[in-house]
Design a protein around this motif. Sequence first.
Motif, short mmCIF file in Angstrom:
data_model
loop_
_atom_site.label_atom_id
_atom_site.label_comp_id
_atom_site.label_asym_id
_atom_site.label_seq_id
_atom_site.Cartn_x
_atom_site.Cartn_y
_atom_site.Cartn_z
N ALA A 46 19.20 12.96 -35.97
CA ALA A 46 20.43 12.15 -36.01
C ALA A 46 20.81 11.82 -37.45
O ALA A 46 21.99 11.88 -37.82
CB ALA A 46 20.23 10.86 -35.20
N THR A 47 19.83 11.50 -38.26
CA THR A 47 20.11 11.19 -39.66
C THR A 47 20.61 12.42 -40.40
O THR A 47 21.58 12.33 -41.16
CB THR A 47 18.83 10.66 -40.35
OG1 THR A 47 18.34 9.55 -39.60
CG2 THR A 47 19.09 10.25 -41.77
N GLY A 49 22.13 14.99 -39.12
CA GLY A 49 23.48 15.26 -38.64
C GLY A 49 24.51 14.33 -39.26
O GLY A 49 25.60 14.75 -39.64
N ALA A 50 24.16 13.06 -39.40
CA ALA A 50 25.08 12.10 -40.00
C ALA A 50 25.31 12.39 -41.48
O ALA A 50 26.38 12.11 -42.01
CB ALA A 50 24.53 10.68 -39.83
N LEU A 51 24.34 12.97 -42.14
CA LEU A 51 24.51 13.31 -43.55
C LEU A 51 25.27 14.61 -43.75
O LEU A 51 26.05 14.75 -44.69
CB LEU A 51 23.14 13.41 -44.23
CG LEU A 51 22.37 12.11 -44.39
CD1 LEU A 51 20.96 12.41 -44.90
CD2 LEU A 51 23.09 11.18 -45.34
N PHE A 53 27.36 16.35 -41.38
CA PHE A 53 28.65 16.53 -40.73
C PHE A 53 29.85 16.19 -41.61
O PHE A 53 30.81 16.96 -41.67
CB PHE A 53 28.70 15.74 -39.41
CG PHE A 53 29.90 16.05 -38.59
CD1 PHE A 53 30.02 17.27 -37.94
CD2 PHE A 53 30.92 15.14 -38.47
CE1 PHE A 53 31.13 17.57 -37.18
CE2 PHE A 53 32.04 15.42 -37.72
CZ PHE A 53 32.15 16.64 -37.07
N PRO A 54 29.87 15.06 -42.33
CA PRO A 54 31.01 14.80 -43.21
C PRO A 54 31.15 15.85 -44.31
O PRO A 54 32.26 16.21 -44.70
CB PRO A 54 30.71 13.43 -43.82
CG PRO A 54 29.77 12.79 -42.88
CD PRO A 54 28.96 13.90 -42.28
#
Length: 101
Positions: A46-47, A49-51, A53-54
Amino acid sequence: MNSEIIWMIIGMGIVTYIPRMLPFVLFKGKELPEFLQGVLKNVPYATLGALIFPGILFIQEDIWFGLFGAAVAFLLAFMGANVIIVVLGSIAFLSVYSLFF
């Protein structure tokens, strides 16, 4: 080096070390519930992906550039390629894409 900088580095080291050390001290010899273990196993994904994706969406003004690069990387990773192959394959595809578009 200025003494303020040295104290700042020491302070940052302590502040970084404490959250990493506390779980080992507090949970030594204890087993977490299955549900919590499952949640904690997914935190790195999850971390990551959060880093990432943007960065995919805002890598260039052309949003398709990032989306195509991510699609190639996902496809290569899904096929079981090594991480280096995934990265190099995505870079190669985007290099060719940037030549034509």
